[in-house]
Design a protein around this motif. Sequence first.
Motif, PDB file in Angstrom:
ATOM      1  N   VAL A  22       6.281   4.989   8.882  1.00  0.00           N
ATOM      2  CA  VAL A  22       7.043   3.866   8.332  1.00  0.00           C
ATOM      3  C   VAL A  22       6.336   2.541   8.584  1.00  0.00           C
ATOM      4  O   VAL A  22       6.213   1.706   7.681  1.00  0.00           O
ATOM      5  CB  VAL A  22       8.472   3.842   8.921  1.00  0.00           C
ATOM      6  N   LEU A  23       5.835   2.344   9.788  1.00  0.00           N
ATOM      7  CA  LEU A  23       5.133   1.096  10.100  1.00  0.00           C
ATOM      8  C   LEU A  23       3.834   0.979   9.310  1.00  0.00           C
ATOM      9  O   LEU A  23       3.484  -0.108   8.851  1.00  0.00           O
ATOM     10  CB  LEU A  23       4.861   1.007  11.604  1.00  0.00           C
ATOM     11  N   LYS A  24       3.125   2.083   9.134  1.00  0.00           N
ATOM     12  CA  LYS A  24       1.893   2.027   8.348  1.00  0.00           C
ATOM     13  C   LYS A  24       2.195   1.681   6.894  1.00  0.00           C
ATOM     14  O   LYS A  24       1.485   0.897   6.269  1.00  0.00           O
ATOM     15  CB  LYS A  24       1.141   3.349   8.434  1.00  0.00           C
ATOM     16  N   LEU A  25       3.267   2.260   6.354  1.00  0.00           N
ATOM     17  CA  LEU A  25       3.656   1.928   4.983  1.00  0.00           C
ATOM     18  C   LEU A  25       4.081   0.467   4.856  1.00  0.00           C
ATOM     19  O   LEU A  25       3.797  -0.187   3.865  1.00  0.00           O
ATOM     20  CB  LEU A  25       4.796   2.835   4.518  1.00  0.00           C
ATOM     21  N   ALA A  26       4.757  -0.048   5.874  1.00  0.00           N
ATOM     22  CA  ALA A  26       5.250  -1.422   5.814  1.00  0.00           C
ATOM     23  C   ALA A  26       4.150  -2.445   6.059  1.00  0.00           C
ATOM     24  O   ALA A  26       4.112  -3.488   5.405  1.00  0.00           O
ATOM     25  CB  ALA A  26       6.367  -1.611   6.835  1.00  0.00           C
ATOM     26  N   LEU A  27       3.245  -2.159   6.994  1.00  0.00           N
ATOM     27  CA  LEU A  27       2.248  -3.148   7.390  1.00  0.00           C
ATOM     28  C   LEU A  27       0.933  -3.041   6.617  1.00  0.00           C
ATOM     29  O   LEU A  27       0.233  -4.041   6.464  1.00  0.00           O
ATOM     30  CB  LEU A  27       1.979  -3.035   8.892  1.00  0.00           C
ATOM     31  N   ALA A  28       0.586  -1.839   6.175  1.00  0.00           N
ATOM     32  CA  ALA A  28      -0.669  -1.651   5.443  1.00  0.00           C
ATOM     33  C   ALA A  28      -0.451  -0.677   4.288  1.00  0.00           C
ATOM     34  O   ALA A  28      -0.950   0.451   4.302  1.00  0.00           O
ATOM     35  CB  ALA A  28      -1.750  -1.128   6.388  1.00  0.00           C
ATOM     36  N   PRO A  29       0.296  -1.077   3.280  1.00  0.00           N
ATOM     37  CA  PRO A  29       0.602  -0.144   2.187  1.00  0.00           C
ATOM     38  C   PRO A  29      -0.634   0.315   1.410  1.00  0.00           C
ATOM     39  O   PRO A  29      -0.659   1.440   0.911  1.00  0.00           O
ATOM     40  CB  PRO A  29       1.560  -0.927   1.290  1.00  0.00           C
ATOM     41  N   ALA A  30      -1.659  -0.518   1.339  1.00  0.00           N
ATOM     42  CA  ALA A  30      -2.871  -0.132   0.609  1.00  0.00           C
ATOM     43  C   ALA A  30      -3.628   0.975   1.341  1.00  0.00           C
ATOM     44  O   ALA A  30      -4.304   1.794   0.706  1.00  0.00           O
ATOM     45  CB  ALA A  30      -3.765  -1.344   0.409  1.00  0.00           C
ATOM     46  N   ALA A  31      -3.529   1.004   2.650  1.00  0.00           N
ATOM     47  CA  ALA A  31      -4.238   2.012   3.443  1.00  0.00           C
ATOM     48  C   ALA A  31      -3.416   3.274   3.655  1.00  0.00           C
ATOM     49  O   ALA A  31      -3.897   4.236   4.236  1.00  0.00           O
ATOM     50  CB  ALA A  31      -4.625   1.418   4.795  1.00  0.00           C
ATOM     51  N   SER A  32      -2.178   3.278   3.208  1.00  0.00           N
ATOM     52  CA  SER A  32      -1.308   4.436   3.391  1.00  0.00           C
ATOM     53  C   SER A  32      -1.552   5.456   2.292  1.00  0.00           C
ATOM     54  O   SER A  32      -1.875   5.107   1.161  1.00  0.00           O
ATOM     55  CB  SER A  32       0.155   4.006   3.369  1.00  0.00           C
ATOM     56  N   GLY A  33      -1.365   6.703   2.647  1.00  0.00           N
ATOM     57  CA  GLY A  33      -1.567   7.778   1.684  1.00  0.00           C
ATOM     58  C   GLY A  33      -0.301   8.577   1.452  1.00  0.00           C
ATOM     59  O   GLY A  33       0.783   8.215   1.932  1.00  0.00           O
ATOM     60  N   PRO A  34      -0.430   9.684   0.752  1.00  0.00           N
ATOM     61  CA  PRO A  34       0.748  10.504   0.462  1.00  0.00           C
ATOM     62  C   PRO A  34       1.357  11.160   1.697  1.00  0.00           C
ATOM     63  O   PRO A  34       2.547  11.441   1.730  1.00  0.00           O
ATOM     64  CB  PRO A  34       0.231  11.545  -0.520  1.00  0.00           C
TER      65      PRO A  34
ATOM     66  N   ALA B 120       7.621   9.629   5.920  1.00  0.00           N
ATOM     67  CA  ALA B 120       8.660   8.593   5.934  1.00  0.00           C
ATOM     68  C   ALA B 120       9.869   9.015   5.105  1.00  0.00           C
ATOM     69  O   ALA B 120      11.011   8.890   5.551  1.00  0.00           O
ATOM     70  CB  ALA B 120       8.094   7.271   5.414  1.00  0.00           C
ATOM     71  N   VAL B 121       9.630   9.517   3.907  1.00  0.00           N
ATOM     72  CA  VAL B 121      10.749   9.930   3.049  1.00  0.00           C
ATOM     73  C   VAL B 121      11.460  11.146   3.632  1.00  0.00           C
ATOM     74  O   VAL B 121      12.684  11.232   3.606  1.00  0.00           O
ATOM     75  CB  VAL B 121      10.249  10.209   1.615  1.00  0.00           C
ATOM     76  N   GLY B 122      10.705  12.078   4.186  1.00  0.00           N
ATOM     77  CA  GLY B 122      11.322  13.268   4.787  1.00  0.00           C
ATOM     78  C   GLY B 122      12.203  12.916   5.970  1.00  0.00           C
ATOM     79  O   GLY B 122      13.311  13.435   6.121  1.00  0.00           O
ATOM     80  N   GLY B 123      11.724  12.012   6.819  1.00  0.00           N
ATOM     81  CA  GLY B 123      12.525  11.582   7.964  1.00  0.00           C
ATOM     82  C   GLY B 123      13.767  10.835   7.541  1.00  0.00           C
ATOM     83  O   GLY B 123      14.847  11.010   8.106  1.00  0.00           O
TER      84      GLY B 123
END
Length: 72
Positions: free
Chosen positions: A20-32, A38-41
């Motif tokens: 969640v933090l990686k998606l929020a803070l670095a969305p360009a560097a996040s992958g599937p 995040a969605v599963g949790g």
Amino acid sequence: MPRLLIPLALVVGTLWWWAVLKLALAPAASGPVEGAVAVGGWGLSLLPVHCTRQVITRASRLRRSGAESGPS
């Protein structure tokens, strides 16, 4: 069994927060993978609410004070 559940819950919770933090803070560097974690949790967090709602809606309704009581 509970001795295994606590460390497992901590690991899963840590992985979820990392995603969640990686998606929020670095969305360009996040992958599937981060998105799926995040969605599963988040989906699992809704499960207790859904189960509780089902139990509450199946409970018998309270009778009004003026209503007659049924046979004992």
